[in-house]
Design a protein around this motif. Structure first.
Motif, PDB file in Angstrom:
ATOM      1  N   ASP A 214      18.621  23.970  64.167  1.00  0.00           N
ATOM      2  CA  ASP A 214      19.956  24.619  63.440  1.00  0.00           C
ATOM      3  C   ASP A 214      19.581  25.542  62.725  1.00  0.00           C
ATOM      4  N   LYS A 215      18.242  25.764  62.411  1.00  0.00           N
ATOM      5  CA  LYS A 215      17.664  27.067  61.730  1.00  0.00           C
ATOM      6  C   LYS A 215      17.068  28.242  62.715  1.00  0.00           C
ATOM      7  N   GLY A 216      16.999  27.778  63.984  1.00  0.00           N
ATOM      8  CA  GLY A 216      16.601  28.743  64.959  1.00  0.00           C
ATOM      9  C   GLY A 216      17.745  29.027  66.045  1.00  0.00           C
ATOM     10  N   ILE A 217      17.798  28.245  67.197  1.00  0.00           N
ATOM     11  CA  ILE A 217      18.491  28.601  68.085  1.00  0.00           C
ATOM     12  C   ILE A 217      20.014  28.876  67.704  1.00  0.00           C
ATOM     13  N   LYS A 218      20.534  27.925  66.829  1.00  0.00           N
ATOM     14  CA  LYS A 218      22.086  27.747  66.355  1.00  0.00           C
ATOM     15  C   LYS A 218      22.156  28.945  65.357  1.00  0.00           C
ATOM     16  N   LYS A 219      21.252  29.076  64.481  1.00  0.00           N
ATOM     17  CA  LYS A 219      21.439  30.283  63.745  1.00  0.00           C
ATOM     18  C   LYS A 219      21.514  31.615  64.332  1.00  0.00           C
ATOM     19  N   ASN A 220      20.703  31.651  65.425  1.00  0.00           N
ATOM     20  CA  ASN A 220      20.746  33.172  66.097  1.00  0.00           C
ATOM     21  C   ASN A 220      22.164  33.138  66.853  1.00  0.00           C
TER      22      ASN A 220
END
Length: 247
Positions: free
Chosen positions: A121-127
């Motif tokens: 949620d704070k990595g791939i999705k945020k990007n």
């Protein structure tokens, strides 16, 4: 040797059509009952706050389709909560299909994290939400961790900048014109610290059932005030020697 271009071939060329074999349910449940309630609280309270508006769509745990490559790879993306502004709210949708929505992406997304999804949620999705969706406001919150609320706003350079909480720990959604903050309560028989919307004045955005209770209480208070005022008036008339019962 030269190669001639066939004008007819150019005229007859058509771009590939978007895929139509879309899946709208992968059968995967939400992380927990609390996650389900938390998602519905956000959706239903925004619908209640904007009950007189028909220019937005809000949903949750629905697939968002944005490219043919994504469809081919079965790379499903279904934010726990999202809102799209300036669209027809009357349209019935199984999911959000960008090429059927004039290229519109969600304006606001909230992901309800768990220990197993927080990194994504704070990595791939945020990007993805920053670089592809260009979603204005992105928030994450774990319904089992009251201190987990974080948020980002897309700046003029199309990059996410972390939001600074106010003195209550709330984060401002510029796109919605609402605060996101936490409050303890019992909803659907589950007691937890819930993520809720607050208006610009700091008032809790109510769920429909909460609004109905508040209206009923306000009506009862108004009735009591009217009865008390009538009693005071009657007492004053008696002091003046008048009989209020025959007036």
């Amino acid at each position: 040797m030269t190669t001639e271009t066939n004008p007819a071939a150019i005229v007859d060329w058509e771009p590939p059509m978007p895929p139509t074999d879309l899946i709208f349910d992968d059968g995967e449940p939400l992380e927990s009952n609390r996650h389900r309630i938390a998602m519905n609280v956000l959706i239903r309270s925004l619908q209640q706050a904007w009950a007189d508006r028909n220019d937005f769509f809000t949903g949750g745990n629905m697939f968002i389709y944005y490219s043919s490559t994504q469809v081919r790879n079965r790379d499903f993306r279904g934010p726990d909560f999202f809102a799209v502004l300036n669209v027809d709210g009357n349209n019935s949708r199984q999911g959000w299909v960008v090429w059927e929505e004039n290229g519109r992406y969600p304006d606001v997304i909230v992901e309800l994290m768990s220990p197993s999804t927080a990194a994504i949620d704070k990595g791939i999705k945020k990007n993805l939400y920053e670089q592809t969706f260009r979603t204005s406001d992105y928030f994450v919150y774990d319904p089992f961790d009251p201190n987990s609320l974080q948020g980002w706003h897309l700046d003029d350079n199309q990059q996410y900048q972390p939001l600074t909480p106010n003195d209550r720990g709330w984060l401002w959604s510029k796109r919605l014109g609402l605060w996101l903050g936490t409050i303890e309560g019992t909803i659907d028989r589950e007691t937890a610290i819930w993520l809720r919307f607050y208006d610009v004045a700091g008032n809790l955005v109510l769920l429909p059932e909460e609004a109905a209770i508040a209206q009923a209480k306000a009506a009862a208070i108004q009735t009591e005030a009217a009865v008390a005022q009538a009693a005071r008036l009657a007492a004053r008339l008696r002091e003046l020697g008048e009989n209020p019962d025959i007036l």
